[in-house]
Write a protein that holds these residues in place. Structure first.
Motif, PDB file in Angstrom:
ATOM      1  N   MET A  93      -2.605 -24.970 -39.538  1.00 44.58           N
ATOM      2  CA  MET A  93      -1.472 -24.408 -40.275  1.00 44.58           C
ATOM      3  C   MET A  93      -0.218 -25.254 -40.168  1.00 44.58           C
ATOM      4  O   MET A  93       0.001 -25.941 -39.176  1.00 44.58           O
ATOM      5  N   SER A  94       0.625 -25.141 -41.177  1.00 41.05           N
ATOM      6  CA  SER A  94       1.980 -25.674 -41.128  1.00 41.05           C
ATOM      7  C   SER A  94       2.901 -24.662 -41.792  1.00 41.05           C
ATOM      8  O   SER A  94       2.537 -24.051 -42.797  1.00 41.05           O
ATOM      9  N   GLY A  95       4.077 -24.494 -41.208  1.00 39.53           N
ATOM     10  CA  GLY A  95       5.029 -23.544 -41.778  1.00 39.53           C
ATOM     11  C   GLY A  95       5.696 -22.677 -40.735  1.00 39.53           C
ATOM     12  O   GLY A  95       6.663 -21.975 -41.020  1.00 39.53           O
ATOM     13  N   GLY A  96       5.187 -22.724 -39.510  1.00 37.55           N
ATOM     14  CA  GLY A  96       5.825 -22.023 -38.406  1.00 37.55           C
ATOM     15  C   GLY A  96       5.716 -20.511 -38.463  1.00 37.55           C
ATOM     16  O   GLY A  96       5.117 -19.930 -39.376  1.00 37.55           O
ATOM     17  N   ALA A  97       6.320 -19.858 -37.463  1.00 41.26           N
ATOM     18  CA  ALA A  97       6.250 -18.403 -37.343  1.00 41.26           C
ATOM     19  C   ALA A  97       6.894 -17.706 -38.537  1.00 41.26           C
ATOM     20  O   ALA A  97       6.426 -16.653 -38.977  1.00 41.26           O
ATOM     21  N   LEU A  98       7.955 -18.301 -39.080  1.00 41.36           N
ATOM     22  CA  LEU A  98       8.611 -17.700 -40.244  1.00 41.36           C
ATOM     23  C   LEU A  98       7.689 -17.747 -41.454  1.00 41.36           C
ATOM     24  O   LEU A  98       7.600 -16.779 -42.222  1.00 41.36           O
ATOM     25  N   GLY A  99       6.977 -18.859 -41.630  1.00 44.14           N
ATOM     26  CA  GLY A  99       6.026 -18.967 -42.723  1.00 44.14           C
ATOM     27  C   GLY A  99       4.879 -17.991 -42.578  1.00 44.14           C
ATOM     28  O   GLY A  99       4.379 -17.429 -43.560  1.00 44.14           O
TER      29      GLY A  99
END
Length: 286
Positions: A117-123
């Motif tokens: 995954m990419s985009g972090g906890a907010l994503g």
């Protein structure tokens, strides 16, 4: 298999996992959550479902959002895998371990997909992640509606391990640019020009990047320091990337340098949010 009605297991309800779990629930999927920390398990969930035993016995699709695929493999080996189970690995891990897990699951006529995954906890919370996937393409297409519940961009990249390979390459660039910006902005501050002013210049010129356009304005320059990942995770990612690439004939030095710089950070800071690297730049390194 009816992915809209069948029970789906989800193991790992930390910063990333909890957001993905909620996105799946909000899209109407029947998700059973588990975490080794009992206080993270959804309170509304029936107690009879709060175990790995239950998930392996009753779920034919199981997501893992934990530290590494090494931990996933240990869990799989300790639990009986039912016929035609699909394991979806959301970790950032070494591709070679993924291939071993996939080979092991074939004994149970089951499948493994790596979906880094990419985009972090907010994503994860917003359902806007980017996924890098590898594994059996037919299985990937079957579970793609599940992945769309928490991601906007999904890339199928080939055989098992391909997604994790690209994620390690991605993180090598991302973390390298982050550390470069930390160093350069600190230098600018020492010369009397504020980081805000420098970032404004970067973002209107060729030095712009996701790090300058989003990471610094959204999480650092506003003093929030809430990147939702810790320094030890960056160390882990770059150590893996360095290990993966060091025998490649095209590999020279940049990933190695980034890994070396991260590993120079005193271990007492390992559980700090990684965005604090910037404000603690001068006292981090041992």
């Amino acid at each position: 298999m009816n992915i809209k009605k069948d029970q789906i297991g989800f193991v790992g309800l930390g910063n990333m996992g909890h957001g993905i779990y909620e996105s799946l629930k909000n899209k109407g999927f029947n998700v059973i959550g588990f975490d080794k920390l009992k206080n993270r398990i959804p309170q509304e969930q029936e107690n009879t479902k709060n175990s790995l035993d239950y998930i392996f016995q009753n779920c034919r699709i199981i997501f893992f959002c934990i530290s590494t695929n090494h931990e996933i493999f240990k869990i799989i080996k300790k639990n009986y895998v039912n016929n035609k189970t699909i394991i979806i690995d959301l970790t950032t891990s070494l591709p070679e371990k993924s291939k071993l897990i996939s080979k092991y699951l074939k004994k149970f006529n089951s499948f493994y997909l790596d979906c880094a995954m990419s985009g972090g906890a907010l994503g994860a919370k917003k359902g806007t992640l980017s996924l890098m996937s590898g594994g059996n393409k037919n299985i990937f297409l079957k579970i793609r509606p599940l992945l769309l519940a928490f991601s906007e961009n999904i890339f199928y990249l080939g055989d098992v391990g391909s997604g994790q390979l690209v994620k390690l390459l991605h993180n090598s660039v991302c973390h390298g640019i982050f550390l470069m910006n930390c160093e350069i902005l600190q230098a600018g501050e020492n010369f009397g020009v504020s980081a805000n002013k420098i970032i404004n210049v970067f973002n209107k010129s060729n030095a712009r990047s996701f790090i300058s356009e989003r990471r610094f304005p959204d999480h650092i320059l506003n003093k929030k320091f809430d990147g939702k990942s810790i320094i030890s995770n960056l160390k882990k990612d770059l150590n893996m990337a360095n290990k993966l690439l060091k025998n490649n004939s095209n590999f020279k030095s940049y990933t190695s340098l980034t890994s070396k710089k991260l590993n120079q950070i005193d271990k007492k800071f390992d559980n700090h949010d990684f965005t604090t690297i910037y404000k603690n730049w001068e006292k981090l390194f041992i």
